[in-house]
Design a protein around this motif. Structure first.
Motif, mmCIF file in Angstrom:
data_model
loop_
_atom_site.group_PDB
_atom_site.id
_atom_site.type_symbol
_atom_site.label_atom_id
_atom_site.label_comp_id
_atom_site.label_asym_id
_atom_site.label_seq_id
_atom_site.Cartn_x
_atom_site.Cartn_y
_atom_site.Cartn_z
ATOM 1 N N VAL A 41 35.440 34.824 31.382
ATOM 2 C CA VAL A 41 34.622 35.866 31.489
ATOM 3 C C VAL A 41 33.453 36.117 30.701
ATOM 4 C CG1 VAL A 41 34.835 38.440 31.155
ATOM 5 C CG2 VAL A 41 36.808 37.138 32.337
ATOM 6 N N ASN A 58 36.294 38.481 40.252
ATOM 7 C CA ASN A 58 37.406 39.328 39.504
ATOM 8 C C ASN A 58 38.397 38.528 39.058
ATOM 9 O OD1 ASN A 58 39.564 41.010 39.273
ATOM 10 N ND2 ASN A 58 38.919 42.197 41.296
ATOM 11 N N ASN A 60 41.298 39.082 38.491
ATOM 12 C CA ASN A 60 42.508 39.178 38.978
ATOM 13 C C ASN A 60 42.917 38.238 40.047
ATOM 14 O OD1 ASN A 60 43.924 41.516 37.884
ATOM 15 N ND2 ASN A 60 41.870 42.527 38.384
ATOM 16 N N LEU B 204 35.185 43.293 31.595
ATOM 17 C CA LEU B 204 36.276 42.755 31.421
ATOM 18 C C LEU B 204 36.688 41.912 32.983
ATOM 19 C CD1 LEU B 204 38.689 44.797 29.194
ATOM 20 C CD2 LEU B 204 38.246 42.515 28.975
ATOM 21 N N ARG B 205 36.111 42.367 34.024
ATOM 22 C CA ARG B 205 36.243 41.644 35.063
ATOM 23 C C ARG B 205 37.750 42.018 35.744
ATOM 24 N NH1 ARG B 205 31.208 39.484 37.147
ATOM 25 N NH2 ARG B 205 30.188 39.254 35.279
ATOM 26 N N VAL B 206 38.283 42.930 35.289
ATOM 27 C CA VAL B 206 39.823 43.227 35.612
ATOM 28 C C VAL B 206 40.088 44.641 36.527
ATOM 29 C CG1 VAL B 206 40.978 42.150 33.741
ATOM 30 C CG2 VAL B 206 40.190 44.654 33.756
ATOM 31 N N MET B 207 38.715 45.080 36.849
ATOM 32 C CA MET B 207 38.887 46.451 37.543
ATOM 33 C C MET B 207 38.562 46.197 39.230
ATOM 34 S SD MET B 207 38.737 48.611 35.076
ATOM 35 C CE MET B 207 38.094 50.228 35.677
ATOM 36 N N SER B 208 39.337 47.119 39.871
ATOM 37 C CA SER B 208 39.290 46.744 41.420
ATOM 38 C C SER B 208 38.160 47.761 41.836
ATOM 39 C CB SER B 208 40.746 47.242 41.747
ATOM 40 O OG SER B 208 40.631 47.459 43.280
ATOM 41 N N THR B 220 44.095 43.676 43.445
ATOM 42 C CA THR B 220 42.376 43.533 42.730
ATOM 43 C C THR B 220 42.212 44.135 41.448
ATOM 44 O OG1 THR B 220 41.801 45.039 44.234
ATOM 45 C CG2 THR B 220 41.594 42.942 45.023
ATOM 46 N N GLY B 221 43.297 44.505 40.752
ATOM 47 C CA GLY B 221 42.934 44.939 39.356
ATOM 48 C C GLY B 221 43.356 46.295 39.165
ATOM 49 N N MET B 222 42.786 47.113 38.150
ATOM 50 C CA MET B 222 42.987 48.162 37.618
ATOM 51 C C MET B 222 42.026 49.422 38.008
ATOM 52 S SD MET B 222 42.894 48.163 33.487
ATOM 53 C CE MET B 222 42.205 49.654 33.123
ATOM 54 N N ASP B 261 47.744 37.569 21.708
ATOM 55 C CA ASP B 261 46.657 37.538 22.315
ATOM 56 C C ASP B 261 45.862 38.870 22.349
ATOM 57 O OD1 ASP B 261 44.948 35.334 24.194
ATOM 58 O OD2 ASP B 261 44.670 37.397 24.888
ATOM 59 N N ILE B 262 44.816 39.015 22.161
ATOM 60 C CA ILE B 262 44.005 40.231 22.240
ATOM 61 C C ILE B 262 43.923 40.933 23.597
ATOM 62 C CG2 ILE B 262 41.567 39.752 22.740
ATOM 63 C CD1 ILE B 262 42.923 42.343 20.241
ATOM 64 N N VAL B 263 44.163 40.409 24.762
ATOM 65 C CA VAL B 263 44.087 40.734 26.052
ATOM 66 C C VAL B 263 45.195 40.130 27.034
ATOM 67 C CG1 VAL B 263 41.641 41.360 26.448
ATOM 68 C CG2 VAL B 263 42.469 39.112 26.813
ATOM 69 N N MET B 264 45.837 39.185 26.941
ATOM 70 C CA MET B 264 46.890 38.694 27.550
ATOM 71 C C MET B 264 48.228 39.268 27.078
ATOM 72 S SD MET B 264 45.429 37.214 30.036
ATOM 73 C CE MET B 264 46.858 36.381 31.008
ATOM 74 N N THR B 298 46.768 44.726 37.601
ATOM 75 C CA THR B 298 46.127 43.596 37.318
ATOM 76 C C THR B 298 47.133 42.221 37.372
ATOM 77 O OG1 THR B 298 46.868 43.443 35.012
ATOM 78 C CG2 THR B 298 44.534 44.490 35.594
ATOM 79 N N ALA B 299 46.609 41.104 37.759
ATOM 80 C CA ALA B 299 47.394 40.150 37.946
ATOM 81 C C ALA B 299 48.124 39.751 36.689
ATOM 82 C CB ALA B 299 46.582 38.649 38.364
#
Lengths: 88, 403
Positions: A41, A58, A60, B204-208, B220-222, B261-264, B298-299
């Protein structure tokens, strides 16, 4: 143009992997280079900033993103495509 | 040890401006997520959220109050009014002296920060309103609830990202269980749906961009939400003596840190928190009928959470129900566990298990009974509520049907 995109992308990836650009080869994957999802990222952010482009990615569904990250060569090709779109 | 029960509940969120409205929406499987209506939305790539629509601050607070109350504080006060009103408690004398407020939030007065940074940086202003600091501080909501209802006991704000309100409710639970307080106000609130708030999450690229589909293949995310959930936790005998209506009993709590881990997320950290809450409540795996999942869509979270549940529950993992109501109200970050506690109460008290909506296809990595798309009637005796935060901080509550 094409060479400079390639050099710049390799530089960004190398910096993220804490390697010299000369240690990065085109057929390597990000996993080979020890770049995890957070590093990915950050690399994409650096690429967007360097070329002033929007990378469709993305976290995800990295495999299903329009942006191919399967190898260093694939990333360069994808960035070249986005840069070309930008200038045309 | 004292027994701890819930005698009041209040909320405002994308599904409704009260507990009955919210529960009705959860039962109907309504989606509160829609197009964001915020300034500069055209500069965002993520343009959906679980926003509280049609909210009119003037209907609830006068001009002086609005100068002091950020949106997250306003939401908190409205939810607290409903909760304390339902409980029928009045705080004076010794009860006021020992009763306090513990609330979770992650961003605090983020709208206030956003507006004022915009004023000084973008608009070049050199002066801001004199009360910006007490308006934006994370403990503002806690302090205003304390002042409004004369709550003079232990009061503080907890910030553990997405687990904030579960951590907050856990602290309040302990204060009542230990005998330190006979009543506590607990819950959480969040209002991050402003340009800067959403822009940071975009990164963060985790948003849908379309929907929150927890546990579903192709998720596809949160999706972010906003709002508040506030509860009255009370010592059982105190509640019984005054004939209060008991919504549910809180029977266990556990916190862990992944230290990885700070995000995983980590399966082990989540599993230890779930198992810890069950141990604290002296529960067997078979006792648990429903889990309100963290289920962000999220995945990473959803598969890790399912693996943790499978580890802790073994064969019973396939029998219990687990759903994520974030699919309906979005992820309220520091307030999310509080709004999700309503789904727990609904399951225990009303026998209605809220669904995971937007569910399309089973994901082999999330092969549990996720109550897809439609609420289910079921007699449930014990439930868990999971919260697993960025930074690896986990908090799980266990609740039982009212005694």
């Amino acid at each position: 143009m094409s060479t400079s995109v390639s050099d710049r992308v390799i530089e960004i990836i190398a910096e993220q992997a804490v390697l010299e650009p000369s240690d990065v080869s085109l057929d390597q994957t990000l996993e080979d280079l020890g770049i995890d999802s957070l590093g990915l990222v950050e690399s994409i952010f650096a690429i967007e900033e360097a070329f002033d482009i929007q990378v469709p990615f993305n976290a995800n569904e990295p495999q299903n993103s329009e942006f191919d990250i399967s190898s260093v060569a694939a990333i360069i090709k994808a960035v070249e495509g986005l840069v070309a779109e930008q200038t045309t | 040890m004292k027994r701890v029960v819930i005698t009041g509940a209040g909320t405002i969120n994308a599904l409704g401006a009260s507990v009955p409205e919210t529960m009705a929406a959860m039962q109907a499987g309504q989606c509160g997520i829609g197009d964001l209506d915020i300034r500069d939305v055209e500069r965002l790539s993520i343009r959906i959220g679980g926003q509280v629509k049609g909210y009119d601050a003037d209907a609830h607070f006068n001009r002086q109050q609005q100068a002091l109350y950020d949106r997250f504080t306003q939401f908190t006060l409205l939810a607290a009014r409903e909760a304390i009103g339902q409980s029928g408690l009045e705080f004076s004398g010794q009860l006021a002296a020992e009763s306090g407020v513990v609330l979770g939030t992650s961003g605090g007065g983020l709208n206030t920060q956003d507006e004022n940074y915009r004023a000084v940086y973008e608009e070049g202003k050199n002066r801001v309103h004199p009360l910006i600091v007490p308006k934006l501080m994370n403990n503002a909501a806690t302090s205003h609830v304390s002042m409004e209802w004369n709550l003079k006991g232990p009061s503080f704000t907890v910030a553990t990202a997405c687990a904030s309100s579960n951590h907050a409710m856990g602290q309040a639970f302990w204060l009542v269980r230990s005998g330190a307080s006979r009543a506590m106000i607990a819950g959480g609130s969040e209002s991050m749906l402003c340009f800067g708030g959403v822009k940071a999450w975009e990164g963060l690229r985790v948003m849908s961009k379309d929907a929150c589909r927890p546990f579903s293949l192709g998720r596809t995310g949160m999706v972010q939400g906003e709002g508040a959930g506030v509860f009255v936790f009370e010592e059982l005998e105190h509640a019984r003596k005054r004939g209060a209506e008991i919504l549910a009993e809180i029977v266990g709590f556990s916190m862990t840190s992944d230290a990885s881990d700070i995000v995983m997320p980590s399966k082990q950290g989540a599993a230890r928190a779930i198992a810890g809450a069950m141990r604290d409540a002296r529960l067997n795996p078979d006792d648990v009928g429903y889990i309100n999942a963290h289920g962000t869509g999220t995945a990473a979270n959803d598969k890790t959470e399912c693996a943790a549940v499978a580890d802790v529950f073994g064969r019973h993992a396939d029998k219990l129900m687990i759903s994520s109501t974030k699919s309906m109200h979005g992820h309220l970050i520091g307030g999310t566990g509080a709004v999700e506690l309503l789904a727990c109460i609904m399951a225990l008290r009303d026998g209605i298990v809220a669904p995971t909506i937007g569910y399309q296809e089973p994901d082999p990595e999330c092969a549990l009974n996720v109550v897809p798309n439609e609420a289910r009637d079921a007699k449930v005796d014990v439930v868990l509520s999971n919260a697993f935060a960025f930074g690896g901080l986990n908090a799980v509550l266990a609740l039982r049907r009212a005694p």
